[in-house]
Design a protein around this motif. Sequence first.
Motif, short mmCIF file in Angstrom:
data_model
loop_
_atom_site.label_atom_id
_atom_site.label_comp_id
_atom_site.label_asym_id
_atom_site.label_seq_id
_atom_site.Cartn_x
_atom_site.Cartn_y
_atom_site.Cartn_z
N PHE A 15 15.09 -18.96 -71.99
CA PHE A 15 14.28 -19.04 -70.68
C PHE A 15 12.80 -19.42 -70.92
CE2 PHE A 15 17.67 -16.13 -68.72
CZ PHE A 15 18.25 -17.06 -67.99
N CYS B 106 8.06 -20.64 -62.92
CA CYS B 106 7.65 -21.88 -63.17
C CYS B 106 8.49 -23.12 -62.27
CB CYS B 106 7.94 -22.11 -64.47
SG CYS B 106 7.01 -21.15 -65.95
N PHE B 107 9.52 -22.82 -62.15
CA PHE B 107 10.45 -23.87 -61.33
C PHE B 107 9.91 -24.08 -59.80
CE2 PHE B 107 14.26 -24.10 -58.53
CZ PHE B 107 14.27 -25.51 -58.76
N LEU C 239 8.99 -26.75 -68.17
CA LEU C 239 8.63 -27.17 -66.98
C LEU C 239 7.29 -27.49 -66.62
CD1 LEU C 239 10.88 -24.81 -64.92
CD2 LEU C 239 11.20 -26.98 -64.84
N SER D 77 13.52 -22.17 -78.33
CA SER D 77 12.56 -22.20 -77.40
C SER D 77 11.78 -23.75 -77.53
CB SER D 77 11.52 -21.22 -77.63
OG SER D 77 11.87 -20.05 -77.11
N PHE E 101 10.09 -15.58 -65.25
CA PHE E 101 9.09 -16.40 -65.40
C PHE E 101 9.73 -17.80 -65.33
CE2 PHE E 101 7.74 -19.24 -69.22
CZ PHE E 101 6.20 -19.29 -68.88
N THR E 102 10.86 -18.30 -65.70
CA THR E 102 11.44 -19.67 -65.51
C THR E 102 11.51 -19.87 -64.28
OG1 THR E 102 12.59 -19.26 -67.58
CG2 THR E 102 13.56 -21.06 -66.13
N TYR E 103 11.84 -18.79 -63.25
CA TYR E 103 12.21 -18.84 -61.87
C TYR E 103 10.71 -19.39 -61.22
CZ TYR E 103 13.20 -18.41 -56.96
OH TYR E 103 13.29 -18.44 -55.42
N GLY F 21 11.01 -22.24 -69.05
CA GLY F 21 9.91 -22.06 -68.27
C GLY F 21 8.57 -22.83 -68.59
#
Lengths: 231, 282
Positions: free
Chosen positions: A139, A223-224, A146, A64, A219-221, A143
Amino acid sequence: MHTQRIGAIFEKDLKDFMKNMMLLMMPIAPILLSIMYSRLGDGEEIPISMLYIIVGVTFSAVTSSSMMTMMAEENEKKTLRGLMLSPASFMDIIIGKSLVVALITAVSLAISLFLMGIEPFLSAQAIIGLVLLFLFFLFLGIGIGLFAKSIASTSAYIMPVMFLFGFTPMIEFLALGEDSIAIKVADAFPIMQLINMHDTNSWVPIGVVALWTIGAALFTYICFKKERTDD
Amino acid sequence: MENAMKVTGLRKVFNQHTAIEDVSFNVKRGEIFGLLGPSGSGKTTTIKILTGELLQTSGDVKVLDFDIAFFKTPDFKSRIGILSDNSSLYDRLTVYDNLKLFCKLYDAPLEQIDVMLEEVNLKDARNKAVSKLSKGMKQRVLLAKALIHKPDLVFLDEPTSALDPGNIAHIHRGLQKLNEAGTTIFITTHDMEEATKLCDRVAFLDKGRIQELGNPNALRYKYSTHAFHVETFDDKRLVIENERENADEIKELIATGKVKSIQSDNPTLGQIFLKITGKELV
């Protein structure tokens, strides 16, 4: 996805990693901790929770933390913009970086577990658990990376990740009692689930960790999408 | 001539602030087009829309026959090159490693690295870490990075800022050579001499609107008072209108050997900008 572009980003990030003292110190931390832990006790078998503390430290401090630091540095120095304006897709960039982080994590974790005792992890179930756990921490790193605009800000974000998800087994040392809500909540966390898996040989904990990983991917998606739509 | 870029009624609003309003222009293939304007005039917003970094609020944009919906595709990105004030390099890596990364991302041959280093006069810095370079050298590496894949269209935002006169001249020659090879160049600059020397056409942008557009020399003529400033050897300064009836007076001065210098009254682009907008172009 384009393998040549992924390869170019992997090569660049690996070279950059090797020249970045801050990042280079991260994989050393779990190895040093393993050396210390392996010398505790009189040749007794190391408890599985202690092994997972090493796994947690490796995934939070290396996976991370490296990922979010690399992403934050790209944001801070505006180099990410150059990559985004090139024909490389966002997936190419993320996969290239993830491969570097995976390589460094694998080396650090392998050395640490060899020092501590790798036998408990030599089963398909344990390996699947580790892979899912790696993806969960990866991930989280992507996230947070980003939206982290500077390297300095990542140190604030890495703390909750480390203490909540990396050091979860340490909650047992707090003597809160079996009925404590904190203990019950912590039991649902990914690392505690994998410790439970070793105790019960059940596949249910793998399913729970998979859900955590899907949650981290979402969560990553989010943030993206947020980063991409900001004007 | 075919258009490399066609912008019609472009408008961009950020929250309540209108950054650009009704901006329209064409850039022909093979042309060097200059967008001139002070800070905050909307130049960066315009470039960001043209390179697919921002979506417009309204208006049509077509670049190299691509609609804005395709600006994020690798096909489009591999045909443009960008050097902006936000462009950056990897400090810990060498100049060569930085350029190698972009060569691979753009599918360009690695031999291009040495060609570009020669073009920007940086061959000796090939294996130096970027952190060890001066600001001007970094700017030249950024220019090499923007051009390494031989793009059809290049966006250059203040490409010669932070460069010394020797390197500016070197870069100008390189850009002219690139343009002669068919590359279209879209440039923003504060340097009026640079705009006059390089650009086939310039547009003055102020308060998000195009205030004037044309060939630099044609604009200088348009805003001229059409007079000649004559300085004689006896330190007299005469202003003679560019009229047919004044031809004999000028001829007489030259014939009698009194003329020390004679200049037209064409203003610089900076003076024209000041006249139109009331602002200095800085």
